[in-house]
Write a protein that holds these residues in place. Sequence first.
Motif, mmCIF file in Angstrom:
data_model
loop_
_atom_site.group_PDB
_atom_site.id
_atom_site.type_symbol
_atom_site.label_atom_id
_atom_site.label_comp_id
_atom_site.label_asym_id
_atom_site.label_seq_id
_atom_site.Cartn_x
_atom_site.Cartn_y
_atom_site.Cartn_z
ATOM 1 N N LEU A 163 35.165 51.266 58.854
ATOM 2 C CA LEU A 163 34.573 52.597 58.907
ATOM 3 C C LEU A 163 34.050 53.032 57.546
ATOM 4 C CD1 LEU A 163 37.032 54.555 61.245
ATOM 5 C CD2 LEU A 163 34.838 53.510 61.814
ATOM 6 N N HIS A 164 34.792 52.711 56.499
ATOM 7 C CA HIS A 164 34.335 53.084 55.159
ATOM 8 C C HIS A 164 33.039 52.357 54.814
ATOM 9 C CE1 HIS A 164 34.936 54.852 51.198
ATOM 10 N NE2 HIS A 164 34.537 53.699 50.688
ATOM 11 N N GLY B 17 31.561 56.209 62.050
ATOM 12 C CA GLY B 17 32.330 56.186 60.811
ATOM 13 C C GLY B 17 32.697 57.567 60.315
#
Length: 246
Positions: free
Chosen positions: A188-189, A135
């Motif tokens: 990813l966040h 990430g």
Amino acid sequence: MPARHRPLSATPRTRHNAAASRNAQRPDRQQAILLAAEKLFAQSGYHAVTIRQIAEEAGVPLALVSYYYGPKHELFHAIFAHWNQTIEERLAALNAASHDPQDPQTLTRIVEAFVGPVIKLRSSPEGHHYAQLVGRELAYSSQEADRVLREFFDPMAHRFIDALHSALPHATRADVAWGYQFALGALLHHLVDDRIARLSLELNQPGDPAASERLVRFIVGGLRAALPTPSLSPRPSTASTTRRSR
């Protein structure tokens, strides 16, 4: 006087057993280096970490890092090669999902294959730092990240885009590629942002695997809203209906 007996030298079998015992007691230093690099890169970023710091974290001599992995960028690459089985797991789940556009669950199952294994990895002790590293580092343009993306993640991305396109046939593949990028951003966040605890007034915990289902619904809803879907037959206007009824 009786002759002194000289001690017998160790037999080959004895020496082999002793060496095996020492190796069993000594931790795998190559693995320790990989895990140390993974942890430090995830916490501080690739460019902020030195080889010396990795050696200290792993508890090995500095020269051993280069001996096993070469320069730092090769060590970075080795981390993703080591975890390549997570990509295989996602692709296996994708292959098992229906790609029939007439099946209302097809899109959800594709997104579950995309999200589920990563969320599971993020919540595990052994995969926590790797998921954070994915990430953190792969969202930024760097020479090291670009190599990893092209070799490991781009082929997987094309497979998922193709599958999403089959589930959303009224969209172009270019439309679906945008949708994939937006979905990836949400995933990813979720992997790296720990603010959810603060923002929820400590009611939610970062990386909670129970949030996986919510994330899947969020991505599915976003894809359906953002990408072209089968058009419905236009409803007749009130005026035209009135004229026909006269």
